[in-house]
Scaffold this motif. Structure first.
Motif, PDB file in Angstrom:
ATOM      1  N   CYS A 116      53.557  99.968   1.513  1.00 42.67           N
ATOM      2  CA  CYS A 116      52.970  98.658   1.799  1.00 42.67           C
ATOM      3  C   CYS A 116      54.393  97.913   2.297  1.00 42.67           C
ATOM      4  N   PRO A 117      54.229  97.300   3.748  1.00 44.48           N
ATOM      5  CA  PRO A 117      55.471  96.689   4.168  1.00 44.48           C
ATOM      6  C   PRO A 117      55.988  95.172   3.393  1.00 44.48           C
ATOM      7  N   PHE A 118      55.061  94.740   2.656  1.00 44.67           N
ATOM      8  CA  PHE A 118      55.207  93.607   1.857  1.00 44.67           C
ATOM      9  C   PHE A 118      55.204  93.776   0.367  1.00 44.67           C
ATOM     10  N   SER A 119      54.900  95.237   0.035  1.00 41.70           N
ATOM     11  CA  SER A 119      54.820  95.491  -1.633  1.00 41.70           C
ATOM     12  C   SER A 119      53.670  94.636  -2.217  1.00 41.70           C
ATOM     13  N   ALA A 120      52.664  94.290  -1.469  1.00 47.82           N
ATOM     14  CA  ALA A 120      51.623  93.352  -1.875  1.00 47.82           C
ATOM     15  C   ALA A 120      50.709  94.525  -2.685  1.00 47.82           C
ATOM     16  N   SER A 135      50.936  97.607  -5.157  1.00 50.24           N
ATOM     17  CA  SER A 135      51.920  98.088  -6.362  1.00 50.24           C
ATOM     18  C   SER A 135      51.258  99.032  -7.338  1.00 50.24           C
ATOM     19  N   LEU A 191      49.379  88.157  -1.386  1.00 49.01           N
ATOM     20  CA  LEU A 191      50.717  88.833  -0.612  1.00 49.01           C
ATOM     21  C   LEU A 191      50.210  89.701   0.669  1.00 49.01           C
ATOM     22  N   PHE A 197      48.673  90.966   3.976  1.00 48.81           N
ATOM     23  CA  PHE A 197      48.657  90.414   5.301  1.00 48.81           C
ATOM     24  C   PHE A 197      47.345  91.087   6.064  1.00 48.81           C
ATOM     25  N   GLU A 235      56.791 101.089  11.018  1.00 47.55           N
ATOM     26  CA  GLU A 235      56.376 100.799   9.713  1.00 47.55           C
ATOM     27  C   GLU A 235      55.283  99.779   9.392  1.00 47.55           C
ATOM     28  N   LEU A 236      55.647  98.752  10.638  1.00 42.06           N
ATOM     29  CA  LEU A 236      54.595  97.841  10.389  1.00 42.06           C
ATOM     30  C   LEU A 236      53.369  98.096  11.157  1.00 42.06           C
ATOM     31  N   LYS A 270      64.138 100.940  -2.186  1.00 39.83           N
ATOM     32  CA  LYS A 270      62.985 101.183  -1.679  1.00 39.83           C
ATOM     33  C   LYS A 270      62.746 102.868  -1.821  1.00 39.83           C
ATOM     34  N   PRO A 275      57.139 104.911  -8.308  1.00 42.16           N
ATOM     35  CA  PRO A 275      56.337 104.369  -7.736  1.00 42.16           C
ATOM     36  C   PRO A 275      55.685 103.165  -8.563  1.00 42.16           C
ATOM     37  N   HIS A 290      57.358  95.574 -10.462  1.00 40.20           N
ATOM     38  CA  HIS A 290      56.984  94.507  -9.067  1.00 40.20           C
ATOM     39  C   HIS A 290      58.102  93.749  -8.858  1.00 40.20           C
ATOM     40  N   LEU A 324      60.851  95.401  -6.968  1.00 41.64           N
ATOM     41  CA  LEU A 324      60.534  95.901  -5.661  1.00 41.64           C
ATOM     42  C   LEU A 324      60.027  94.573  -4.490  1.00 41.64           C
ATOM     43  N   LEU A 325      59.606  93.593  -5.214  1.00 42.77           N
ATOM     44  CA  LEU A 325      59.565  92.457  -3.918  1.00 42.77           C
ATOM     45  C   LEU A 325      60.774  91.956  -3.664  1.00 42.77           C
ATOM     46  N   THR A 337      62.073  94.594  -1.121  1.00 43.97           N
ATOM     47  CA  THR A 337      61.180  94.548   0.165  1.00 43.97           C
ATOM     48  C   THR A 337      61.378  93.451   0.961  1.00 43.97           C
ATOM     49  N   TRP A 338      61.614  92.481   0.392  1.00 43.03           N
ATOM     50  CA  TRP A 338      61.813  90.973   1.161  1.00 43.03           C
ATOM     51  C   TRP A 338      63.192  90.992   1.583  1.00 43.03           C
ATOM     52  N   ASN A 379      63.121  93.368   4.657  1.00 41.58           N
ATOM     53  CA  ASN A 379      62.338  92.655   5.607  1.00 41.58           C
ATOM     54  C   ASN A 379      63.297  91.465   6.443  1.00 41.58           C
TER      55      ASN A 379
END
Ligand code: SF4
Ligand code: SF4
Ligand code: SF4
Lengths: 330, 280
Positions: free
Chosen positions: A138-142, A144, A157, A159, B40-41, B148, B156, B160, B163-164, B167-168, B171
């Protein structure tokens, strides 16, 4: 009254399940329910017990899930922005009652298979895979995966790009356009709503409650418990009925084990496969597993770079030293 | 030291073979990372990228992931190598110096015709600043990318929160990396920088260009190279410690690079070399 009885049955069997299970494992049942957020859980779905709630208007599991999640999706905006350039809009807000497939408003449905004159009822929902691509990429780790095994989409989170649906071998997550964070960013160019699916009732688990569907099932076709024990029970039941298990190896292993007297080969062949009504292919592969060796190389890359830098530096220093010595000698 | 003046060829060696390999390894893998990162988007279907011939695979996230990993391997190894190898060797040519910010503004102004460009080192002040910006961006991308990647294989269900963050960071620095790439391309597009482009392909730049623009750098090289030339000239070498002598010698050398002297040098260039230079 009946509701109450059902509740008691599942309450008594809370996470350690039926008497048979307790006898089988020999583990004493915890007297008090406690939050199931750390311990790995698994669900067992016994197709020999599920009768699709033939006597009810709507299967109990589906009804319970709908009731629990009825206010989950916020009000959808009046005119949903048209995404550019591909104009796909998925709006289920006016079809919230649909219960025979997965939708953003319906996280579980009962898939029917007609096999040799008999109907097999297969409750379908997210499998809560062990290494779910839907979450990991997931590109936003929404989306998990939690320690207890639940795979949860954070609707604040997400999109709604539907990448999770694309990489899920069963295309479980479903999109509702016109809700979510994308509305506040660049709704015409980025995102398209929010993805919804079963979250294993993670909030209820945190409160020490059973998932709604498990609690509601009048036939105890759905059970939840510590992973190891559920695996044991699944093996035992499959052996006893000379049957089959689904979900143990599929997509790299999941936290949902189906036990069935009929082969999943046959079930997969007979069920209607449509959007929102996924396949049940046995041995479905986790495609991302094949990328693991390369991923491991990436993890080793910093050490490699460092070692090469050290080695080359050493060599060139030596060369310079030798040159200097030669100069001094000559 | 790879840097060397090849007087008869009108060239200065600007980058060693190793530096060229480092640059291109990071550039090519970085481009692949950028592209596969975009893939990947969920954009390939929405923006009809899949209909572009040869890009049919762009909507397949797992295929992009293979490429992303392969490129990340090169990018990470080369980036870490670069950092430590040149760090260990104490090379500071690209580390910003005091006054670079002001100097880079002067240089940029001169590019649009306001004022005169000051004499430059091997690297422009804005190159040094951009270098640090790029290095930080790359390191952040590498660090967050490693988290990641680790998650994808082993964890996995990792925290969280962590991970957030990863991830950000990934990005946001992806966007910065993209912008930095565009800025890099824009810098190349500027005419005065064209002679440097040759350097990153062949390792050498024109000597007359270097004398004209990177006089401080050529100056430094000449200080090292001047000794052998004196030997050839059979001038008796100073017997005293050469260090103070060198220092004493530097001001006149600096004078040597005043504008008209350079022009004089260019005019003295042999005809064939001048023709070769014009062809470029
Ligand atoms: S799982 Fe239980 S509640 Fe759901 S349809 Fe089957 S019997 Fe009914
Ligand atoms: S079944 Fe699909 S949506 Fe559910 S965890 Fe597995 S990959 Fe994700
Ligand atoms: S676990 Fe909860 S969210 Fe998932 S299907 Fe059951 S009731 Fe619905």
């Amino acid at each position: 009254m009946k509701e109450k009885k059902d509740f008691n049955i599942s309450r008594r069997s809370f996470l350690k399940i039926s008497a048979g299970a307790a006898a089988l494992t020999g583990v004493s049942l915890p007297k008090t329910a406690f939050a199931r957020t750390e311990e790995q859980l698994s669900t067992l779905i016994d197709l020999s017990l599920c009768n699709g709630c033939a006597d009810r208007q709507k299967p109990a599991c589906v009804g319970a899930c709908k009731a629990i999640n009825k206010d989950k999706i916020p009000q959808v905006v009046g005119n949903i922005p048209e995404p550019w350039p591909r104009k796909t809009i998925e709006d289920w807000s006016k079809k919230q009652d649909v219960a025979n497939r997965l939708t953003p408003y319906n996280f579980i449905y009962v898939h029917k298979a007609q096999i040799e004159g008999k109907t097999i009822f297969v409750p379908r929902r997210c499998m809560h895979c062990d290494n779910p691509a839907c979450a990991t990429i997931c590109p936003f780790s929404a989306n998990s995966k939690k320690k207890n095994g639940a795979v949860v989409i954070d609707q604040d989170l997400c999109f709604g790009g539907a990448k999770c649906k694309d990489v899920c071998p069963w295309e479980i997550p479903q999109r509702q356009s016109g809700v979510g964070i994308y509305l506040h960013v660049l709704p015409d160019f980025m995102g398209n709503g929010v993805m919804y699916k079963c979250d294993l009732c993670n909030d209820r688990l945190k409160e020490g409650k059973l998932p709604g569907c498990v609690e509601a099932c009048p036939r105890q076709a759905l059970l939840i418990g510590p992973r190891k024990e559920i695996e044991k029970i699944a093996d035992q039941r499959a052996r006893a009925m000379n049957g089959y298990i689904y979900g143990k190896t599929e997509n790299g292993g999941t936290a949902t084990l189906y036990v069935s007297p009929v082969s999943f080969e046959l079930i997969n062949k007979t069920i209607d496969k449509k959007p929102g009504q996924p396949n049940m292919k046995p041995q479905i592969v986790r495609r991302m597993a094949a990328t693991d060796p390369l991923a491991k190389a990436v993890l080793a890359a910093p050490a490699l770079g460092l070692a090469a830098a050290g080695a080359l530096n050493w060599f060139s220093r030596r060369k310079e030293l030798v040159k200097k010595e030669e100069k001094n000698n000559g | 030291m790879a840097e060397k003046i090849l007087e008869e060829k009108n060239l200065v060696i600007r980058h060693s073979a190793l530096e060229l390999i480092e640059h291109w390894a990071m550039a090519i893998s970085g481009l692949i990372l950028l592209l596969t990162g975009i893939f990947e988007l969920p954009v390939a279907k929405r923006y009809y990228i899949i209909v572009v011939p040869g890009l049919g695979w762009s909507a397949d996230f797992i295929t992009s992931l293979y490429l992303h990993y392969a490129a990340a391997f090169v990018f990470t190894a080369a980036g870490i190598f670069h950092l430590f190898y040149h760090g260990l060797r104490g090379e500071k040519g690209m580390i910003p110096q005091k006054g670079d910010l002001a100097a880079s503004i002067t240089v940029m102004k001169s590019l649009i015709g306001i004022g005169k460009e000051p004499p430059l080192h091997k690297y422009l002040p804005e190159q040094r600043l951009a270098y640090v910006g790029m290095a930080v961006t790359m390191l952040m991308l590498i660090a967050s990318g490693l988290v990641k990647t680790y998650k994808n294989i082993y964890a996995p269900d990792m925290s969280h929160m962590v991970l957030l963050w990863a991830t950000w960071i990934h990005n946001i620095f992806f966007v910065l990396f993209f912008l930095a790439f565009l800025a890099h391309m824009a810098a190349i597009a500027l005419r005065p920088n064209w002679p440097m482009v040759r350097g990153i392909f062949t390792g050498a730049v024109r000597l007359d260009y270097a004398r004209h623009r990177h006089s401080l750098w050529v100056n430094e090289i000449e200080q090292v190279q001047i000794v052998p030339r004196t030997v050839i000239d059979a001038t008796p070498l100073p017997t005293a410690d050469p260090a103070p002598d060198d220092e004493a010698a530097s001001p006149p050398v600096a004078e040597l690079i005043s504008e008209d002297k350079i022009d004089g040098k260019v005019e003295q260039m042999p005809e064939d070399e001048k023709a070769a230079q014009d062809k470029e």
